[in-house]
Design an enzyme around this catalytic site. Structure first.
Site, PDB file in Angstrom:
ATOM      1  N   GLU A 125       0.516  -1.317   0.158  1.00 10.47           N
ATOM      2  CA  GLU A 125      -0.195  -0.629   0.126  1.00 10.47           C
ATOM      3  C   GLU A 125       1.150   0.932   0.067  1.00 10.47           C
ATOM      4  OE1 GLU A 125      -3.167   0.199  -0.477  1.00 10.47           O
ATOM      5  OE2 GLU A 125      -2.939  -2.281  -0.329  1.00 10.47           O
ATOM      6  N   GLU A 187      -1.010  -2.009  -9.885  1.00  6.58           N
ATOM      7  CA  GLU A 187      -1.368  -3.216  -8.514  1.00  6.58           C
ATOM      8  C   GLU A 187       0.100  -4.175  -8.822  1.00  6.58           C
ATOM      9  OE1 GLU A 187      -3.224  -4.478  -6.071  1.00  6.58           O
ATOM     10  OE2 GLU A 187      -4.354  -2.623  -6.199  1.00  6.58           O
TER      11      GLU A 187
END
Length: 266
Positions: A125, A187
Site C-alpha cells: 500500500e 497493482e
C-alpha cells in the site's frame, strides 16, 4: 465544433505535458502536484476516520504501528511522520494515502497471520503512494471528465439521442473520486516495490507468497484476470516467487538491524 476542438486540444495538451515515468519505467500522466495530492490524502483520511470505527485495542495498535513504522523507516525522506490508524472492521483491507496516512482494518489480521505477512500488505500500500498511483488515478479521472465533455459535444453534433448508450460504449462511465481502484499494472508495480520495501525493513519476503495464498483461500473463486482490475492470485504469486532471489539478499542484510520484533501479544 469549435467547443469540440477546444476540448480535444486541451485533452491532448494535458496528457502530453504531464507524462512522467513510474519507478519501474512505466509511463504515467500526472496532472497534480505533490502538495495537491497530500492535501487530498489528508482530507480523505480525516473523512474516513469520521466514518469508520477506530480500534481502541492497545495491543492491536502497537502491533500494526510497529510493522508500519519499520516499513516507513526505510522510505526516502523517512523522517517524515506517518499517521497509522487501525479501523475496527471485518474488511480484509488496508490502504495508504499521500500525505503520510496508513489505514489497516482488523479483518486483515485474520488473514495476515504474522508480522511478515502484514508487512507485505503495508509495504504494497505504501508503494502505491511512492509510485504516485493516486495522482495517476485522479489525473485519469480528470481527463475522463474532459473526455466526457468531448463525447457529449460530438454526440450532440451528430444528432444522436441515446447518449448514455454511447457513453458506456466509450468506457466513459467511470467512477470519479479520490480512492479509485488501481489497475493491474499499478497493482503489479506495487507488488514489486512493496516486497523490496519489506525486505529492506527486515521482514521475510518469502512470506509475501504465503500472504497471497491466504488471500486466495479467503477470497474463494476468482473470475478471469482480464475481467478484474487486480492480477489473479496465481499470477501475483508467480511474480513474487520470481522476485525472491532478488530481494532475499536485502532481507539477509537488514535482519541484524531489525531487532524490534513486531510479535502480536495481548
Amino acid at each position: 465544433m469549435k467547443t469540440l476542438l477546444i476540448l480535444f486540444t486541451t485533452l491532448i495538451l494535458l496528457s502530453g505535458c504531464a507524462t512522467h515515468q513510474s519507478p519501474t519505467g512505466r509511463n504515467q500522466v500526472l496532472l497534480f502536484s505533490s502538495q495537491e495530492l497530500e492535501q487530498m490524502g489528508t482530507s480523505s483520511f480525516a473523512q474516513i476516520k469520521k466514518q469508520e470505527k477506530i480500534s481502541q485495542d492497545a495491543a492491536t495498535n502497537r502491533y500494526v504501528d510497529c510493522v508500519a513504522s519499520r516499513i516507513t523507516a526505510v522510505l526516502p525522506n523517512s523522517g517524515l511522520p506517518w499517521d497509522v490508524v487501525v479501523f475496527e472492521s471485518e474488511q480484509v483491507n488496508a490502504f495508504a494515502l499521500p500525505g503520510g496516512h496508513i489505514g489497516v482494518y482488523t479483518g486483515l489480521l485474520h488473514v495476515a497471520e504474522n508480522e511478515h505477512q502484514l508487512a507485505t500488505v503495508i509495504g504494497h500500500e505504501v508503494a502505491h503512494v511512492l509510485a504516485k498511483h493516486s495522482n495517476e488515478q485522479v489525473s485519469r479521472a480528470q481527463l475522463s471528465g474532459i473526455g466526457m465533455q468531448i463525447a457529449d459535444a460530438a454526440l450532440g453534433a451528430g444528432g444522436i439521442s441515446n447518449k448514455e448508450l454511447y457513453m458506456a460504449a466509450l468506457g466513459l462511465g467511470a467512477q470519479v473520486g479520490f480512492i479509485l481502484p488501481y489497475g493491474r499494472k499499478q497493482e503489479s508495480e506495487a507488488d514489486i516495490m512493496g516486497v523490496e520495501l519489506m525486505a529492506r525493513a527486515g521482514f521475510d519476503p518469502s512470506q509475501s507468497i504465503a500472504l497471497w495464498q491466504n488471500m486466495a483461500k479467503h477470497g474463494g473463486e476468482q473470475g478471469p484476470e482480464l475481467l478484474s482490475t487486480h492480477p489473479s492470485h496465481g499470477h501475483r504469486i508467480d511474480d513474487l516467487a520470481q522476485m525472491q532471489q532478488q530481494v532475499m539478499p536485502l532481507y539477509q542484510a537488514s535482519k541484524p538491524a531489525a531487532e524490534n520484533s513486531c510479535q502480536f501479544t495481548k
